[in-house]
Structure formats: structure tokens, C-alpha cells
Design an enzyme around this catalytic site. Structure first.
Site, PDB file in Angstrom:
ATOM      1  N   CYS A  11      67.122  61.755 -22.754  1.00  0.00           N
ATOM      2  CA  CYS A  11      68.511  62.185 -22.576  1.00  0.00           C
ATOM      3  C   CYS A  11      69.371  61.829 -23.790  1.00  0.00           C
ATOM      4  CB  CYS A  11      69.081  61.517 -21.319  1.00  0.00           C
ATOM      5  SG  CYS A  11      70.532  62.372 -20.691  1.00  0.00           S
ATOM      6  N   ASP A  71      70.022  55.746 -11.055  1.00  0.00           N
ATOM      7  CA  ASP A  71      70.434  55.076 -12.291  1.00  0.00           C
ATOM      8  C   ASP A  71      71.178  53.796 -11.875  1.00  0.00           C
ATOM      9  OD1 ASP A  71      71.042  54.584 -14.954  1.00  0.00           O
ATOM     10  OD2 ASP A  71      72.114  56.456 -15.285  1.00  0.00           O
TER      11      ASP A  71
HETATM   12  O1  LIG Z   1      73.919  58.890 -21.748  1.00  0.00           O
HETATM   13  C1  LIG Z   1      75.135  58.824 -21.597  1.00  0.00           C
HETATM   14  O2  LIG Z   1      75.871  58.405 -22.489  1.00  0.00           O
HETATM   15  C2  LIG Z   1      75.743  59.259 -20.297  1.00  0.00           C
HETATM   16  C3  LIG Z   1      77.120  59.219 -20.162  1.00  0.00           C
HETATM   17  C4  LIG Z   1      77.714  59.620 -18.980  1.00  0.00           C
HETATM   18  C5  LIG Z   1      76.931  60.045 -17.926  1.00  0.00           C
HETATM   19  C6  LIG Z   1      75.552  60.084 -18.041  1.00  0.00           C
HETATM   20  C7  LIG Z   1      74.939  59.688 -19.209  1.00  0.00           C
HETATM   21  N1  LIG Z   1      73.559  59.693 -19.345  1.00  0.00           N
HETATM   22  C8  LIG Z   1      72.719  60.158 -18.295  1.00  0.00           C
HETATM   23  C9  LIG Z   1      71.263  59.990 -18.400  1.00  0.00           C
HETATM   24  O3  LIG Z   1      70.539  60.802 -17.841  1.00  0.00           O
HETATM   25  C10 LIG Z   1      70.608  58.788 -19.042  1.00  0.00           C
HETATM   26  O4  LIG Z   1      69.354  59.143 -19.488  1.00  0.00           O
HETATM   27  C11 LIG Z   1      70.419  57.723 -17.987  1.00  0.00           C
HETATM   28  O5  LIG Z   1      71.694  57.277 -17.623  1.00  0.00           O
HETATM   29  C12 LIG Z   1      69.591  56.542 -18.509  1.00  0.00           C
HETATM   30  O6  LIG Z   1      70.132  55.964 -19.645  1.00  0.00           O
HETATM   31  P1  LIG Z   1      69.555  54.588 -20.228  1.00  0.00           P
HETATM   32  O7  LIG Z   1      69.822  53.516 -19.241  1.00  0.00           O
HETATM   33  O8  LIG Z   1      70.308  54.421 -21.499  1.00  0.00           O
HETATM   34  O9  LIG Z   1      68.083  54.803 -20.480  1.00  0.00           O
END
Ligand SMILES: O=C(O)c1ccccc1NCC(=O)[C@H](O)[C@H](O)COP(=O)(O)O
Length: 221
Positions: free
Chosen positions: A15, A146
């Protein structure tokens, strides 16, 4: 928990792609999904930027649009233009992204793209088991679990307690701080897809080597 469900082939989503270099990396290492974040975020992409990146993306990788409390028309336009093929709703189920909102969105997508099936992915920021139970009946094809982090909708890099997730029939993505050190444990959950962002970055940019390592680990099982 059924063993067969645990050992099923897991899909992978990377992502928060923002640059042509990120697209080159995923075209090479081939996750199942990538995410474009249209919400306020350090990973935000404009519609114009996402359109340019989508043109570079291998057609067999599905681009997921990540939204936080966005107007339905904005989402439908991105789908109609072929910029995204799936919709991840990461905003507030109470107040904005309600059940009615999801039903209206589905109708609008069906009207705009009658031949396409555009899955909805309902993100749930998990604080406790009740957050999960409340989301099960939401009209979405997938759930995505999440971590709840105050004032942050996603992409926090923080893990939550996966033992809060009960057995559920609806397929679900696991997200929140997945990394090289937790990915093998994540493979042992019932998630259909593992979703990563922060742990495949170096200095805030997607890192092709980290993407390669994670995808190789998942695919080698
Ligand atoms: O990634 C972002 O900045 C974000 C911001 C606002 C809403 C969603 C967002 N990301 C969504 C995703 O699918 C991410 O992959 C997921 O939250 C996991 O992130 P991480 O903990 O950094 O691997």
C-alpha cells in the site's frame, strides 16, 4: 480454526505507492494488489498522479483506492476512469461511511461500470473484539483489520493483538505493522491477504529490496 484455511495461498497488498519507481518494483515482484492513498497522508496521491502511475502498472495487479470519508462521486470517478479496481474504505463507519453510504456507493459503482465487479474492502481499526464484531455485517466483500491509533486512520506501522480476530466467514485482509519479523506468524492466520506499507519503506519511500524480500517469503510457503 481450520488448518486448510490457514494454509491457503495468501495474497499480498503493498500500500501507499507514490512514485514511478514504486510501480517498477511491484511490476517486478508482483503483489496481488497495490494501494493508492487518496486520503490525507504522507502517502497521498492526487487523481492526476494516480492516473499516471496506473498507466505504468502491470494490468494483472489490482490497484486499490484507499479512502477516508470521501464523497461517493470522487470514488466513482476514479473507478470509471479505470484508475482503481477495488475500493478500501478506511474512514468512520459511524457518521460518514455508514451502511447506507456503502449501499449507495455500490449502487453508484454498478450504474457507472455495470460490467465490472468492484469489490469493497471495509477497513476496521481494531481496539477490541467489538470493533470486529460490529463490522462483520457491513456490506463489503472483504474486511481489513488494521490497528487503532488515535488521530491516524492507517499506515501507522503499529501491530495489534491478532488473537482478537475470531473465525469469520467473510474473507479478510490483515494489516498494521506487518514486517519481515512478523510475516511468518501472519501466514499462520486465516487472513486471505497480507497488507504492508511502513515496513517496506526506507526513509519514508518504498524500498524495492524490502518489497522483494517480503513477497519472496510469502510466496515461498
Ligand atoms: O498508508 C496511509 O498513509 C494511510 C492513511 C490513511 C488511511 C489509510 C492508510 N493506509 C492504508 C493501508 O492499507 C495500509 O497498508 C495499512 O494501514 C497498513 O499500514 P502499515 O501499518 O504501515 O503496514
Amino acid at each position: 480454526m481450520s488448518k486448510s484455511k490457514k494454509t491457503l495461498h495468501k495474497r499480498i497488498k503493498i500500500c501507499g505507492l507514490t512514485r514511478p519507481e514504486d510501480i517498477a518494483a511491484v511490476n517486478e515482484y508482483r503483489p496481488d494488489y497495490i494501494g493508492f492513498v487518496f486520503a490525507p497522508s504522507k502517502r497521498n496521491v492526487s487523481e492526476m498522479r494516480a492516473a499516471g502511475l496506473k498507466k505504468l502498472l502491470s494490468p494483472d495487479i489490482t490497484a486499490v483506492g484507499v479512502f477516508v470519508n470521501s464523497p461517493i462521486d470522487d470514488i466513482v470517478r476514479l473507478v470509471s476512469r479505470g484508475i482503481i479496481g477495488a475500493v478500501q474504505l478506511h474512514g468512520d463507519m459511524e457518521g460518514f461511511e455508514t451502511v447506507q453510504y456503502a449501499e449507495d456507493l455500490k449502487k453508484a459503482l454498478a450504474a457507472a461500470r455495470p460490467a465490472a465487479s468492484v469489490p469493497l474492502i471495509r477497513a476496521v481499526r481494531v481496539k477490541d473484539g467489538d470493533d470486529i464484531r460490529r463490522a462483520v455485517s457491513y456490506p463489503a466483500e472483504y474486511l481489513l483489520f488494521d490497528t487503532f491509533v488515535k488521530d491516524q486512520y492507517g499506515g501507522s506501522g503499529v501491530r495489534f493483538d491478532w488473537s482478537l480476530i475470531p473465525h469469520i466467514e467473510k474473507p479478510w485482509f490483515l494489516a498494521g505493522g506487518l514486517s519481515a519479523s512478523t510475516i511468518k506468524e501472519a501466514l499462520n492466520t486465516e487472513a486471505c491477504c497480507l497488507d504492508l506499507s511502513s515496513a517496506v519503506e526506507t526513509d519514508g519511500r518504498k524500498d524495492p529490496k524490502k518489497i522483494q524480500e517480503i513477497i519472496q517469503t510469502v510466496r515461498s510457503v
